[in-house]
Motif scaffolding. Sequence first.
Motif, PDB file in Angstrom:
ATOM      1  N   LYS A 172      20.968  62.262  -7.901  1.00 15.64           N
ATOM      2  CA  LYS A 172      22.352  62.605  -7.554  1.00 15.64           C
ATOM      3  C   LYS A 172      22.758  61.987  -6.208  1.00 15.64           C
ATOM      4  O   LYS A 172      23.953  61.864  -5.917  1.00 15.64           O
ATOM      5  CB  LYS A 172      22.511  64.119  -7.489  1.00 15.64           C
ATOM      6  N   LEU A 173      21.782  61.604  -5.396  1.00 14.20           N
ATOM      7  CA  LEU A 173      22.070  61.040  -4.079  1.00 14.20           C
ATOM      8  C   LEU A 173      22.120  59.522  -4.091  1.00 14.20           C
ATOM      9  O   LEU A 173      22.620  58.899  -3.164  1.00 14.20           O
ATOM     10  CB  LEU A 173      20.993  61.466  -3.062  1.00 14.20           C
ATOM     11  N   SER A 174      21.560  58.917  -5.140  1.00 16.93           N
ATOM     12  CA  SER A 174      21.384  57.461  -5.158  1.00 16.93           C
ATOM     13  C   SER A 174      22.693  56.755  -5.468  1.00 16.93           C
ATOM     14  O   SER A 174      23.454  57.164  -6.344  1.00 16.93           O
ATOM     15  CB  SER A 174      20.328  57.078  -6.192  1.00 16.93           C
ATOM     16  N   ASP A 175      22.953  55.656  -4.744  1.00 18.44           N
ATOM     17  CA  ASP A 175      24.150  54.860  -4.997  1.00 18.44           C
ATOM     18  C   ASP A 175      23.808  53.534  -5.673  1.00 18.44           C
ATOM     19  O   ASP A 175      24.595  52.606  -5.662  1.00 18.44           O
ATOM     20  CB  ASP A 175      24.908  54.588  -3.693  1.00 18.44           C
ATOM     21  N   GLY A 176      22.625  53.428  -6.245  1.00 14.72           N
ATOM     22  CA  GLY A 176      22.231  52.190  -6.909  1.00 14.72           C
ATOM     23  C   GLY A 176      20.752  52.205  -7.197  1.00 14.72           C
ATOM     24  O   GLY A 176      20.082  53.227  -7.073  1.00 14.72           O
ATOM     25  N   VAL A 177      20.248  51.067  -7.599  1.00 22.14           N
ATOM     26  CA  VAL A 177      18.828  50.939  -7.882  1.00 22.14           C
ATOM     27  C   VAL A 177      18.280  49.692  -7.189  1.00 22.14           C
ATOM     28  O   VAL A 177      19.025  48.769  -6.871  1.00 22.14           O
ATOM     29  CB  VAL A 177      18.538  50.834  -9.396  1.00 22.14           C
ATOM     30  N   ILE A 178      16.987  49.720  -6.975  1.00 21.22           N
ATOM     31  CA  ILE A 178      16.279  48.542  -6.500  1.00 21.22           C
ATOM     32  C   ILE A 178      15.356  48.082  -7.610  1.00 21.22           C
ATOM     33  O   ILE A 178      14.583  48.875  -8.149  1.00 21.22           O
ATOM     34  CB  ILE A 178      15.473  48.837  -5.220  1.00 21.22           C
ATOM     35  N   ALA A 179      15.462  46.823  -7.986  1.00 19.48           N
ATOM     36  CA  ALA A 179      14.580  46.250  -9.000  1.00 19.48           C
ATOM     37  C   ALA A 179      13.803  45.101  -8.386  1.00 19.48           C
ATOM     38  O   ALA A 179      14.264  44.469  -7.426  1.00 19.48           O
ATOM     39  CB  ALA A 179      15.385  45.759 -10.203  1.00 19.48           C
ATOM     40  N   SER A 180      12.632  44.844  -8.908  1.00 17.56           N
ATOM     41  CA  SER A 180      11.830  43.746  -8.379  1.00 17.56           C
ATOM     42  C   SER A 180      11.080  43.056  -9.506  1.00 17.56           C
ATOM     43  O   SER A 180      10.820  43.646 -10.559  1.00 17.56           O
ATOM     44  CB  SER A 180      10.840  44.234  -7.318  1.00 17.56           C
ATOM     45  N   ARG A 181      10.770  41.809  -9.278  1.00 14.95           N
ATOM     46  CA  ARG A 181       9.924  41.012 -10.171  1.00 14.95           C
ATOM     47  C   ARG A 181       8.878  40.358  -9.281  1.00 14.95           C
ATOM     48  O   ARG A 181       9.177  39.918  -8.159  1.00 14.95           O
ATOM     49  CB  ARG A 181      10.744  39.954 -10.888  1.00 14.95           C
ATOM     50  N   THR A 182       7.641  40.275  -9.781  1.00 13.81           N
ATOM     51  CA  THR A 182       6.554  39.716  -9.000  1.00 13.81           C
ATOM     52  C   THR A 182       6.014  38.466  -9.664  1.00 13.81           C
ATOM     53  O   THR A 182       5.529  38.510 -10.796  1.00 13.81           O
ATOM     54  CB  THR A 182       5.418  40.745  -8.820  1.00 13.81           C
ATOM     55  N   VAL A 183       6.120  37.354  -8.937  1.00 13.40           N
ATOM     56  CA  VAL A 183       5.572  36.081  -9.408  1.00 13.40           C
ATOM     57  C   VAL A 183       4.138  36.003  -8.905  1.00 13.40           C
ATOM     58  O   VAL A 183       3.896  35.991  -7.693  1.00 13.40           O
ATOM     59  CB  VAL A 183       6.393  34.886  -8.886  1.00 13.40           C
ATOM     60  N   LYS A 184       3.187  35.952  -9.809  1.00 17.98           N
ATOM     61  CA  LYS A 184       1.771  35.952  -9.435  1.00 17.98           C
ATOM     62  C   LYS A 184       1.227  34.534  -9.492  1.00 17.98           C
ATOM     63  O   LYS A 184       1.507  33.789 -10.435  1.00 17.98           O
ATOM     64  CB  LYS A 184       0.969  36.865 -10.358  1.00 17.98           C
ATOM     65  N   THR A 185       0.458  34.178  -8.473  1.00 13.03           N
ATOM     66  CA  THR A 185      -0.092  32.826  -8.390  1.00 13.03           C
ATOM     67  C   THR A 185      -1.605  32.866  -8.266  1.00 13.03           C
ATOM     68  O   THR A 185      -2.201  33.906  -7.988  1.00 13.03           O
ATOM     69  CB  THR A 185       0.479  32.073  -7.173  1.00 13.03           C
ATOM     70  N   PHE A 186      -2.210  31.691  -8.438  1.00  9.47           N
ATOM     71  CA  PHE A 186      -3.637  31.526  -8.179  1.00  9.47           C
ATOM     72  C   PHE A 186      -3.848  30.146  -7.579  1.00  9.47           C
ATOM     73  O   PHE A 186      -3.223  29.173  -8.002  1.00  9.47           O
ATOM     74  CB  PHE A 186      -4.471  31.659  -9.459  1.00  9.47           C
ATOM     75  N   GLY A 187      -4.730  30.088  -6.583  1.00  9.79           N
ATOM     76  CA  GLY A 187      -5.072  28.801  -5.997  1.00  9.79           C
ATOM     77  C   GLY A 187      -4.181  28.373  -4.851  1.00  9.79           C
ATOM     78  O   GLY A 187      -4.242  27.220  -4.422  1.00  9.79           O
ATOM     79  N   ILE A 188      -3.363  29.292  -4.318  1.00  8.23           N
ATOM     80  CA  ILE A 188      -2.537  28.976  -3.157  1.00  8.23           C
ATOM     81  C   ILE A 188      -2.516  30.198  -2.250  1.00  8.23           C
ATOM     82  O   ILE A 188      -2.289  31.322  -2.710  1.00  8.23           O
ATOM     83  CB  ILE A 188      -1.107  28.544  -3.552  1.00  8.23           C
ATOM     84  N   GLY A 189      -2.787  29.999  -0.977  1.00  3.51           N
ATOM     85  CA  GLY A 189      -2.829  31.097  -0.029  1.00  3.51           C
ATOM     86  C   GLY A 189      -1.443  31.557   0.388  1.00  3.51           C
ATOM     87  O   GLY A 189      -0.435  30.876   0.149  1.00  3.51           O
ATOM     88  N   GLU A 190      -1.403  32.707   1.044  1.00  2.00           N
ATOM     89  CA  GLU A 190      -0.121  33.271   1.463  1.00  2.00           C
ATOM     90  C   GLU A 190       0.622  32.349   2.414  1.00  2.00           C
ATOM     91  O   GLU A 190       1.833  32.129   2.274  1.00  2.00           O
ATOM     92  CB  GLU A 190      -0.351  34.636   2.129  1.00  2.00           C
ATOM     93  N   SER A 191      -0.088  31.782   3.397  1.00  2.00           N
ATOM     94  CA  SER A 191       0.588  30.921   4.382  1.00  2.00           C
ATOM     95  C   SER A 191       1.111  29.643   3.735  1.00  2.00           C
ATOM     96  O   SER A 191       2.215  29.169   4.056  1.00  2.00           O
ATOM     97  CB  SER A 191      -0.362  30.584   5.534  1.00  2.00           C
ATOM     98  N   ALA A 192       0.342  29.071   2.815  1.00  2.00           N
ATOM     99  CA  ALA A 192       0.791  27.852   2.137  1.00  2.00           C
ATOM    100  C   ALA A 192       2.007  28.133   1.257  1.00  2.00           C
ATOM    101  O   ALA A 192       2.958  27.344   1.211  1.00  2.00           O
ATOM    102  CB  ALA A 192      -0.341  27.271   1.292  1.00  2.00           C
ATOM    103  N   ALA A 193       1.977  29.268   0.572  1.00  2.00           N
ATOM    104  CA  ALA A 193       3.124  29.637  -0.264  1.00  2.00           C
ATOM    105  C   ALA A 193       4.355  29.889   0.598  1.00  2.00           C
ATOM    106  O   ALA A 193       5.465  29.449   0.261  1.00  2.00           O
ATOM    107  CB  ALA A 193       2.791  30.883  -1.089  1.00  2.00           C
TER     108      ALA A 193
END
Length: 415
Positions: A172-193
């Motif tokens: 009753k308090l919410s004025d919307g929603v938050i949605a997310s999608r997660t792109v999963k990788t392999f073979g690349i580090g966080e800093s490189a991405a």
Amino acid sequence: MSHTAELIAVGTELLLGNIANTDAQMISQGLSQLGINVYYHTVVGDNPQRVRQAVDIARDRADILITTGGLGPTCDDLTKVAVAQAFGKELVYHEPSAQRIRERFAQRGTPVTENNFQQAMVPEGCTVLDNDWGTAPGVAFQAGGTHVLMLPGPPRECEMMFRYRALPYLQKLSDGVIASRTVKTFGIGESAAEALLRDLMNALHNPTLAPYAKPTGTELRITAHAPTREEALRLIAPVEEQVKAILGDKVIGVDVDSLEEVCFALLKDRGLTVGTAESCTGGLLAKLLTDLPGSSAVFRGGVVSYTNGVKAGLLGVPQDLLDRYGAVSPQVAEAMAQGAKAALGCDIALSTTGVAGPDADDRGNPIGLVYLGLAWGDQCQVTEFRAGPVERERVRRQAAQTALDLLRRHLTGLD
């Protein structure tokens, strides 16, 4: 109006590390789906002064305050007292809650002790959240511009109470929603991405894009806020395509849990089976695949050929290859994969042989050196892999994951 929430978990056992605060993770995920921002998690021990102080701090920086724990019958269950005092509310006896407590003890066939009725004391004027999964009711009220919800701490009770009691109140308090999608990788580090995606990340406001380093690869989470989930997903879609185009074949999927899940789906779609021959990974590769429900449709079996005798006897690795090149060699990795394919009758076979540590092998091969074989038809591909940092369990995990990525690439025509 956008709401912000703070979670306060009450319990000395949390501070001591005796139990993990899984309630906070579960509630934060639920609030995110409602479009309610969570900026702070607080954990405080069973001390009335410190609980009161945590509440005073939280009410100044959030308009929704959710507490977990401290609603039970013992002397250290003091959340309601501290929160009621902070908001200037008296605790009053709630007879319907007391009656539910009596009935619950009667169902158990055990006598109810007087201290249990402490759980029936609630802040005046509150909404009582009936607890069908335990004895301590939850409560909700609004005071001084702050919505306060108090939930029990045991994880199963907390989850059920949040899902079936707190969420209807919060919706009753919410004025919307938050949605997310997660792109999963392999073979690349966080800093490189991040380096590849920095310009895109800086240009975005809604949705947003953020990288997260995980043990099995980097994840890129795209999050949007909108009046409905459908609208949020429409905002996400073009950004998702941009991320996939920039990262290319490093992307293993979207909203997938693991490489093994991806490989399972690919094998099943193509009507193919796989088997394994493992040395340094000690059966981990087979475990990852067989952890998946329905894996018998694609997984034929595995051989943990930890010694040369097993490599030669069960997989048919020629002894002269073992003598000439040693177990940790591309020649033996190839023979292991071919031997597993023949022995197990599978369409594709994966092999792992390497040095997991803690020491180099008798031929001087360093810790972290692994050869991976992939056999299909009358062909075989061998890949050299060097893990790092060279800690035993990490070598094994990285080797198994890299073998799965070889399988993914083969099945999708990337190699």
